[in-house]
Design an enzyme around this catalytic site. Structure first.
Site, PDB file in Angstrom:
ATOM      1  N   SER A 175      31.420  23.026  38.600  1.00 30.74           N
ATOM      2  CA  SER A 175      32.394  23.543  37.648  1.00 30.74           C
ATOM      3  C   SER A 175      31.855  23.763  36.250  1.00 30.74           C
ATOM      4  CB  SER A 175      33.602  22.601  37.570  1.00 30.74           C
ATOM      5  OG  SER A 175      33.206  21.309  37.135  1.00 30.74           O
ATOM      6  N   HIS A 203      36.067  26.196  42.712  1.00 28.91           N
ATOM      7  CA  HIS A 203      35.569  27.331  41.932  1.00 28.91           C
ATOM      8  C   HIS A 203      34.882  28.385  42.807  1.00 28.91           C
ATOM      9  CE1 HIS A 203      36.404  25.372  38.058  1.00 28.91           C
ATOM     10  NE2 HIS A 203      36.127  24.260  38.721  1.00 28.91           N
ATOM     11  N   LYS A 235      43.196  28.258  40.012  1.00 29.05           N
ATOM     12  CA  LYS A 235      42.066  29.005  39.453  1.00 29.05           C
ATOM     13  C   LYS A 235      42.136  30.445  39.957  1.00 29.05           C
ATOM     14  CE  LYS A 235      39.527  24.711  38.926  1.00 29.05           C
ATOM     15  NZ  LYS A 235      40.647  23.824  39.381  1.00 29.05           N
TER      16      LYS A 235
END
Length: 382
Positions: A175, A203, A235
């Site tokens: 990350s 991610h 995200k």
């Protein structure tokens, strides 16, 4: 009672004091921060879906049908048809038998690790793993064995030391650095040592792979090779929450044993409806991933042309290492004076001596906005 003021003052002196920004706008490249217009390069809204009107409309329709809150935990009355449909669609998307929704990635990681491991067992982790994976190991009472970032030979040595039930947990995309774990090699190590492999792909999902299937799709790995997959929805998906995907037996075990699922109120069903909409967009609109690739390539070329050294990252996470927290704050402040928002990342989020600007891109960023960022970075060098 303990006097907390010295702790706060020490944080200020060490340039580690934090305060949340207050946004007066949706999450998008151009935001209002404390009433001031800013160009943001620090969101995890990689695909630009957090303010997509189609996702918002699904959210509104979800509220009209389900109300604003779930009212209870999943095992009481909080599990709606919307939750069930999203879990099925996430399982199909990730190529697994089942998926289970959680309120956050933190809760999902705690659930998986503490359910699978206990005293006498062992967990092996990369030193740059997300804090939730480290905390899950600590709460499990299992023996925690860590290895230097990306060092697969060290990972092999730690697995050989492991006793009891074994699990290797790793970020698919790290990350703060944006680099990828060597999942094919870790997969083979876990096969040799009869260990679980758990990948936190917070991610990677939506960003990597032909249709956004994430790190596992990028490396052509399946559910047999990586039996435990965690993904977040706040995200690339642009909503909120998280999930664990795996076998029928894994998900049933989590339902029976995972405290962070059993004792937590379910996400609002409207969030599930919004996520169902964003999942469809994520799968179908490949141009968003292509756009991210273009932005990353142009940024890296431009930044290195300015003399910045960039760690190897093919993802929308592009760190500029400042070293000290003081320098990172100064860089962030100088960019803010130009109307560019890039927050300084400092210890303990990253190791001491590696404070940085964590620049992130969204498919919604334009070439003009990228050029504005590069001009701002050039002024840092003068």
């Amino acid at each position: 009672m303990k006097d907390l003021r010295p702790l706060l003052e020490q944080a200020r002196q060490d340039h580690l004091y934090r305060r949340p920004l207050v946004l007066d706008s949706p999450q998008q490249p151009e935001v209002m921060v404390d009433g001031r217009p800013m160009l943001s390069f620090c969101s995890n809204d990689y695909l630009g879906l957090a303010a997509d009107p189609r996702v918002g409309e699904a959210f509104k329709q979800g509220i009209d049908r389900w109300g604003s809150g779930s009212g209870a935990a999943h095992l009481v009355t909080g599990h709606s048809r919307a939750h069930a449909q999203l879990e099925q669609e996430l399982a199909e998307f990730t190529g697994r038998e089942r998926a289970l929704l959680f309120s956050s990635g933190y809760m999902a990681n705690l659930a998986a690790i503490t359910t699978l491991l206990g005293r006498g067992d062992s967990i092996v982790e990369d030193r740059l793993n997300h804090a939730s994976l480290v905390d899950g190991a600590r709460l499990s009472d299992a023996r925690l064995l860590r290895y230097a970032h990306g060092d697969v030979k060290a990972a092999a040595r730690q697995l050989q030391k492991a006793t009891g039930e074994k699990l290797l947990a790793v970020d698919g995309v790290f990350s703060m650095d944006g680099d990828l774990a060597d999942l094919p090699t870790l997969t083979e190590l876990c096969r040799q040592q009869d260990a679980w492999l758990m990948v936190d792909d917070a991610h990677g999902l939506g960003v990597l792979g032909a249709n956004g299937g994430g790190s596992l799709q990028h490396w052509h790995l399946d559910a047999r090779q990586v039996p435990v997959l965690m993904g977040t929805l706040g995200k690339a998906f642009g909503t909120a929450g998280a999930f664990v995907a795996g076998s029928q037996e894994l998900i049933e075990t989590l339902i029976q044993k995972a405290r962070t699922w059993i004792f937590t109120t379910a996400l609002p069903a409207a969030v599930a409806e919004a996520t169902r909409a964003s999942l469809q967009i994520l799968k179908e609109e490949n141009w968003r991933r292509e756009r991210l690739g273009e932005l990353v390539e142009k940024f890296r070329e431009g930044a290195m042309g300015l003399g910045f050294e960039l760690p190897p990252s093919p993802t929308p996470i592009q760190p500029l290492i400042a070293g000290s927290a003081e320098t990172a704050l100064a860089w962030s402040s100088q960019l803010a004076e130009q109307g560019i928002l890039v927050t300084a990342i400092r210890p303990p989020t990253v190791p001491r001596g590696s404070a940085r600007l964590r620049i992130t891109f969204s498919a919604s960023h334009t070439d003009e906005q990228l050029q504005r960022l590069l001009v701002g970075l050039e002024r840092l060098r003068s």
